[in-house]
Scaffold this active site. Structure first.
Site, PDB file in Angstrom:
ATOM      1  N   HIS A 207       0.810  -1.219   0.000  1.00 19.48           N
ATOM      2  CA  HIS A 207       0.000   0.000   0.000  1.00 19.48           C
ATOM      3  C   HIS A 207       0.846   1.273   0.000  1.00 19.48           C
ATOM      4  CE1 HIS A 207       0.378  -0.270   4.507  1.00 19.48           C
ATOM      5  NE2 HIS A 207       0.392   1.042   4.414  1.00 19.48           N
ATOM      6  N   ASP A 240       0.252  -7.664   1.328  1.00 23.30           N
ATOM      7  CA  ASP A 240       0.651  -6.283   1.567  1.00 23.30           C
ATOM      8  C   ASP A 240       2.168  -6.157   1.637  1.00 23.30           C
ATOM      9  OD1 ASP A 240       0.319  -3.589   1.790  1.00 23.30           O
ATOM     10  OD2 ASP A 240      -0.065  -3.595   3.945  1.00 23.30           O
ATOM     11  N   SER A 322       4.546   2.655   7.748  1.00 23.73           N
ATOM     12  CA  SER A 322       4.288   1.477   6.922  1.00 23.73           C
ATOM     13  C   SER A 322       5.488   1.098   6.077  1.00 23.73           C
ATOM     14  CB  SER A 322       3.102   1.738   5.992  1.00 23.73           C
ATOM     15  OG  SER A 322       1.897   1.687   6.687  1.00 23.73           O
TER      16      SER A 322
END
Length: 479
Positions: A207, A240, A322
């Site tokens: 992402h 992910d 992230s």
């Protein structure tokens, strides 16, 4: 557990303390959506989670007169709202992709600036008071002497022993990067990654780089300020995980050492590195607060959801962390920081998710396998059992549905589940010794394995518990 990914665009950090501003208003919570998914080869279900994005800050011009005004009185009601947590809602997680949500409209994020300004004013007032008292006391004690004791060295000269947080951070920071990704239309955000090998491969979250997958702009900046253009080598939406490669990579890259996430224990120390809210090279610490936490998350762009059997940590993780490494006390990577749990209204009244001490990382053993496949073929490979499971948020197990996804059979003819004797209506309660309480939990647990692994399935049929041996199949790609 429904969570928020953190890779959204954030405003630049202010160069000076923001002036006083009004307290923020709480944003409205968003709900999860029910659905169903396939643990076969096409686990695409309905919405599983919600994401919060950062809102900008604005403030009025401060009064330049002196002395500064006194700090404003505290509000009569708390600045934050919320009902506790994001929750699952409706049918719980999607056991496949398909997590959708609606991004809340930006609010006037002035509360944080107001708080900082109030604190600064209070500090100035306290400083003035302290100075006055100090002058008075000094005048009254003129006849006595005074002694000042200073440290022999500054903080920069102190030796950091191996194993300390400072030593681990100093060794790991040069191998972490801040990633900027933007689509061809200019939309994108900031995240983190770390050096995977000497060839210039960087591991991060899908992402984080999703906007740049189809012809966008991608760059990676090291802590020393050196910036490199990069390209996406491969990305896996379900896991992910993504791998990018630096263009004209330097020859002195130092890959971070990879640990063994299977050996991690609850209570182990953790160190997270990332760029929370765009603040690059930030280091936070905590512990492993849980293992094998079933997590379904989405980046909030309407893309397919991801599923993991996550490492849970209380190290402060925020949007921008992230893709960054979660390290153990020896500096080995044990996970990839991926998602956070937040209160349903974002916690700050702006709709943006923030750390409440519940962060989730993809175990490095799984991420390493995925990254190697992406480098080798450019496509992810998923293990599967060949059966569609319900997305209902229950604690009773993962029920094989009576109907498959998109009109397909609920149990693939000749697939792993079919060969193991599983049928529609069976409720899977264990995979090996791992308790399965829902469809998404089953998906996340299956994806910790590789195609060809043999597992023991415990299931219920007609009120009776049974077991069967199953050899996991494979599915290539996200579509």
């Amino acid at each position: 557990m429904s969570t928020e990914n953190e890779g959204s665009a954030v405003p630049p950090a202010p160069s000076a303390p923001p002036p006083p501003a009004d307290a923020p208003a709480a944003s409205a919570p968003q709900g999860a959506h029910p659905g169903a998914a396939s643990a076969a080869g096409d686990p695409y279900g309905t919405p599983a989670s919600q994401a919060h994005h950062d809102a900008g800050e604005s403030a009025s011009v401060p009064d330049p007169s002196w002395p500064p005004p006194p700090p404003p009185p505290p509000p009569s009601t708390p600045a934050y709202g919320g009902d506790g947590g994001a929750g699952h809602g409706g049918g719980g997680w999607g056991a496949g992709w398909g997590a959708t949500h609606q991004q809340p409209a930006p609010k006037n994020g002035r509360g944080r600036g107001g708080l900082v300004a109030a604190v600064l004013v209070a500090a100035l007032a306290a400083g003035g008071l302290g100075g006055g008292l100090g002058y008075t006391l000094a005048r009254e004690n003129d006849s006595g002497g005074s002694t000042t004791v200073s440290a022999g060295t500054t903080g920069g000269n102190v030796k950091r022993d191996p194993g300390t947080v400072a030593a681990v951070a100093a060794a790991a920071l040069p191998s972490t990067v801040t990633i900027e990704a933007a689509s061809s239309s200019g939309e994108g955000g900031t995240g983190t990654g770390f050096v995977f090998d000497k060839q210039g491969h960087i591991v991060t979250n899908n992402h984080v780089v999703a906007d740049a997958v189809d012809g966008g702009n991608l760059s990676a900046t090291f802590p020393d300020g050196k910036k490199y253009e990069a390209e996406v080598v491969g990305n896996a939406q379900g896991y992910d995980v993504a791998v990018i490669k630096l263009k004209n990579a330097p020859s002195d890259l130092k890959p971070l050492a990879l640990g063994n996430s299977d050996d991690v224990a609850v209570g182990d120390s953790t160190i997270a590195i990332g760029a929370p809210f765009g603040l690059s090279n930030t280091v936070t610490t905590g512990i492993i607060s849980a293992k094998n936490r079933p997590v379904a998350s989405s980046d909030g762009s309407g893309s397919k959801a991801s599923y993991m059997s996550a490492l849970q940590t209380d190290a402060s993780i925020n949007p921008g962390n992230s893709g960054g490494p979660l390290l153990d006390a020896q500096g080995n990577v044990i996970g990839i920081n991926s998602a956070i749990q937040s209160t349903s209204n974002g916690g700050f009244g702006t709709g943006q998710a923030g750390s409440i001490g519940l962060g989730f990382a993809i175990p490095i053993n799984q991420a390493k396998y995925v990254a190697q496949e992406l480098i080798r073929t450019g496509k992810p490979v998923y293990a599967k059992i060949g059966a569609s499971v319900s997305l209902e948020d229950t604690t009773g197990g993962a029920k094989i549905t009576e109907q498959g996804v998109g009109g397909a059979e609920p149990v693939d003819p000749g697939g792993p589940a079919d060969k193991a004797g599983l049928k529609p209506g069976d409720v899977i309660t264990k995979l090996d010794d791992r308790v399965i309480d829902s469809g998404p939990t089953l998906i996340g647990e299956i994806w910790t394995h590789k195609p060809g692994d043999e597992v023991t399935i415990t299931y219920e049929r007609g009120g009776k518990e049974r077991t069967t041996e199953l050899t996991l199949g494979s599915r290539v790609g996200d579509s």
